[in-house]
Design a protein around this motif. Structure first.
Motif, PDB file in Angstrom:
ATOM      1  N   ASP A  27      45.644  31.320 -31.847  1.00 28.19           N
ATOM      2  CA  ASP A  27      46.024  29.971 -32.286  1.00 28.19           C
ATOM      3  C   ASP A  27      44.849  29.006 -32.163  1.00 28.19           C
ATOM      4  O   ASP A  27      44.600  28.197 -33.059  1.00 28.19           O
ATOM      5  N   GLY A  28      44.139  29.097 -31.053  1.00 33.17           N
ATOM      6  CA  GLY A  28      42.979  28.231 -30.844  1.00 33.17           C
ATOM      7  C   GLY A  28      41.881  28.472 -31.860  1.00 33.17           C
ATOM      8  O   GLY A  28      41.273  27.531 -32.370  1.00 33.17           O
ATOM      9  N   ALA A  31      42.975  27.072 -35.244  1.00 26.54           N
ATOM     10  CA  ALA A  31      42.884  25.603 -35.253  1.00 26.54           C
ATOM     11  C   ALA A  31      41.435  25.140 -35.351  1.00 26.54           C
ATOM     12  O   ALA A  31      41.124  24.201 -36.096  1.00 26.54           O
ATOM     13  N   GLU A  32      40.542  25.807 -34.611  1.00 24.02           N
ATOM     14  CA  GLU A  32      39.132  25.404 -34.660  1.00 24.02           C
ATOM     15  C   GLU A  32      38.544  25.579 -36.056  1.00 24.02           C
ATOM     16  O   GLU A  32      37.900  24.675 -36.588  1.00 24.02           O
ATOM     17  N   ALA A  34      40.174  25.839 -38.898  1.00 25.15           N
ATOM     18  CA  ALA A  34      40.872  24.953 -39.834  1.00 25.15           C
ATOM     19  C   ALA A  34      40.279  23.547 -39.781  1.00 25.15           C
ATOM     20  O   ALA A  34      40.138  22.887 -40.815  1.00 25.15           O
ATOM     21  N   SER A  35      39.898  23.085 -38.593  1.00 27.89           N
ATOM     22  CA  SER A  35      39.299  21.751 -38.465  1.00 27.89           C
ATOM     23  C   SER A  35      37.946  21.663 -39.167  1.00 27.89           C
ATOM     24  O   SER A  35      37.467  20.575 -39.476  1.00 27.89           O
ATOM     25  N   GLU A  39      40.290  28.453 -43.927  1.00 25.81           N
ATOM     26  CA  GLU A  39      41.674  28.883 -43.796  1.00 25.81           C
ATOM     27  C   GLU A  39      41.718  30.392 -43.590  1.00 25.81           C
ATOM     28  O   GLU A  39      40.837  31.127 -44.068  1.00 25.81           O
TER      29      GLU A  39
END
Length: 76
Positions: A27-28, A31-32, A34-35, A39
């Protein structure tokens, strides 16, 4: 289209706590990336074969196979 591959640590096997830690890790990472505009494209697995050295070969050692899991990201 650009692609980026990130290999997952091999320690993620076993008990429920370990699986929850692996999920939190993934998950981390999602998220990293994606920021940064990436994708997730797919989760893959590759097999790597490592041949033994000269002396090990002479002593009958065989190639070692390793399975690696990876996250594959894409960006337009």
């Amino acid at each position: 289209m650009q692609y980026k591959t990130e290999f997952l640590p091999r320690e993620f096997t076993g008990s429920r706590d370990v699986m929850q830690n692996a999920a939190a890790y993934i998950d981390g990472r999602l998220a990293e990336w994606a920021s940064k505009g990436w994708e997730l494209d797919q989760i893959g697995q590759i097999s790597i074969s490592e041949k033994p050295g000269c002396l090990a070969s002479l002593l009958g050692a065989k190639a070692m196979e390793t399975e690696l899991n990876c996250l594959i990201f894409r960006k337009a």
